[in-house]
Scaffold this active site. Structure first.
Site, mmCIF file in Angstrom:
data_model
loop_
_atom_site.group_PDB
_atom_site.id
_atom_site.type_symbol
_atom_site.label_atom_id
_atom_site.label_comp_id
_atom_site.label_asym_id
_atom_site.label_seq_id
_atom_site.Cartn_x
_atom_site.Cartn_y
_atom_site.Cartn_z
ATOM 1 C CD GLU A 25 0.810 -2.714 11.575
ATOM 2 O OE1 GLU A 25 0.093 -3.721 11.478
ATOM 3 O OE2 GLU A 25 1.026 -1.927 10.634
ATOM 4 C CG ASP B 180 -0.231 0.056 2.545
ATOM 5 O OD1 ASP B 180 -0.830 0.578 3.518
ATOM 6 O OD2 ASP B 180 0.936 -0.402 2.630
ATOM 7 C CG ASP C 70 6.643 1.925 5.457
ATOM 8 O OD1 ASP C 70 5.721 2.611 4.978
ATOM 9 O OD2 ASP C 70 6.435 0.986 6.244
ATOM 10 C CG ASP C 71 4.064 0.304 1.585
ATOM 11 O OD1 ASP C 71 3.904 1.171 2.460
ATOM 12 O OD2 ASP C 71 3.405 -0.744 1.554
ATOM 13 C CG ASN D 3 1.209 1.921 14.083
ATOM 14 O OD1 ASN D 3 0.152 1.282 14.046
ATOM 15 N ND2 ASN D 3 2.143 1.843 13.127
ATOM 16 C CG ASN E 229 0.154 -2.801 7.318
ATOM 17 O OD1 ASN E 229 -0.325 -1.823 6.731
ATOM 18 N ND2 ASN E 229 1.435 -3.128 7.238
ATOM 19 C CG HIS F 14 7.015 0.586 9.919
ATOM 20 N ND1 HIS F 14 7.098 0.355 11.282
ATOM 21 C CD2 HIS F 14 6.614 1.881 9.777
ATOM 22 C CE1 HIS F 14 6.754 1.458 11.932
ATOM 23 N NE2 HIS F 14 6.466 2.397 11.052
ATOM 24 C CG ASP F 15 6.006 -1.556 4.599
ATOM 25 O OD1 ASP F 15 5.397 -0.695 3.943
ATOM 26 O OD2 ASP F 15 5.489 -2.132 5.588
#
Ligand code: RIB
Ligand code: CA
Length: 302
Positions: free
Chosen positions: A157, A9, A13-14, A151, A159, A232-233
């Site tokens: 979280e 998405d 970070d993706d 978060n 997602n 993150h990702d």
């Protein structure tokens, strides 16, 4: 090189994860999902990234919303576009299909990893349509959940929170999920020094990543007072390509879908004083951040 499909998405970070994956793995396809931004935005961002990377990785658009309820986005972190005010890259690319789930099912192979770094809606639909799907792939690695702080809420979280029913279906499917949660990804941070190193590299992917860092650092500064952001990702990519960099423990993970205060929480059974529930996940607890960042910077061209 490990072969993988990235379900994403984009998302700051993706975007870093997609660039990293195209350098350290064989990315056979990209599927997009509503999450950080609406599906139209995350899909456009994925197409733009394939143009930046000058790769012909097919992009298949997926779910525009969760299994239950309305779409949830993270505009305060990623902006309306999903990539804040980062310069757009003109391109003439189009999606290969609007059937990400059909693609996930058709592309399944025993050496293909699914690296899911957004809400798990597409994966849940795939499992619903073909319960044997998870037996026909190498495995699933996700950025999602947490064995600690949340978060989106104090305990959830983003997602998972964006589609708890989908996450529950994935964790209950019988596949062993490699889970890179916030307790892990909060150990893997960028700062303005990283942004400077990327800017100094002066190659397209590094310049783009420097803009990504500047944009997210500014947003995080307004939200937290600190100019730093978790990568993150990329952790979920490294969990597949460089598993030696991430310490994991086998744990039973369940997803809360009903709790008033806890909806979207990944409940990780960490009990040691009695027999814990049977594990269904490898939960990440530690990362060699120095070696991981070296991999990311190298992949970005810095
Ligand atoms: O909570 C962080 C996760 O939510 C990351 O995947 C980020 O891109 C957002 O999707
Ligand atoms: Ca994401």
């Amino acid at each position: 090189m490990k072969r993988m499909i990235i379900d994403c998405d984009p998302g700051h970070d993706d975007a870093i994860a997609l660039i990293l994956a195209h350098r350290v793995a064989d990315v056979v396809g990209i599927t997009t999902v509503s999450g950080n931004a609406p599906l139209s935005a995350t899909t456009e961002n994925a197409l733009m990234l394939t143009a930046l990377l000058e790769v012909d990785t097919p992009v298949h658009a997926g779910a525009a919303g969760p299994l239950v309820g309305e779409p949830v986005h993270a505009a305060m972190v990623h902006g309306e576009s999903g990539l804040g005010t980062v310069d757009r890259i003109p391109h003439s690319r189009h999606v290969a299909s609007d059937d990400a789930v059909g693609y996930l099912l058709d592309a399944a192979a025993e050496d293909i990893w699914i690296v899911a770094i957004g809400p798990l809606t597409n994966l849940a639909h795939a499992i619903e349509r073909d319960p044997t799907w998870t037996e026909r792939i190498a495995g699933i690695a996700i950025m999602g959940g947490s064995a600690g702080v949340g978060n989106a809420t104090p305990v959830a979280e983003f997602n998972i929170y964006a589609d708890p029913e989908a996450a529950a279906r994935v964790f209950e499917s019988g596949v062993e999920v490699v889970m890179c949660g916030l307790n892990l990804t909060h150990q893997f941070l960028t700062d303005d020094g990283i942004a400077e190193r990327l800017r100094a590299a002066d190659v397209p992917t590094a310049r783009f990543a420097a803009q990504i860092c500047d944009d997210i650092h500014g947003r995080m500064e307004s939200l937290t007072g600190r100019r730093t952001a978790a990568l993150h990702d990329p952790c979920a990519v490294l969990a597949v390509t460089h598993p030696d960099l991430i310490e994991t423990e086998a744990r039973a993970v369940s997803v809360e879908v009903d709790g008033t205060l806890t909806r979207g929480m990944t409940v990780v059974d960490q009990r040691i004083t009695r027999r814990p529930n049977a594990p269904n996940a490898l939960v990440g607890y530690g990362i060699d951040a120095e070696k991981g960042m070296a991999q990311v910077l190298d992949a970005l061209g810095a």
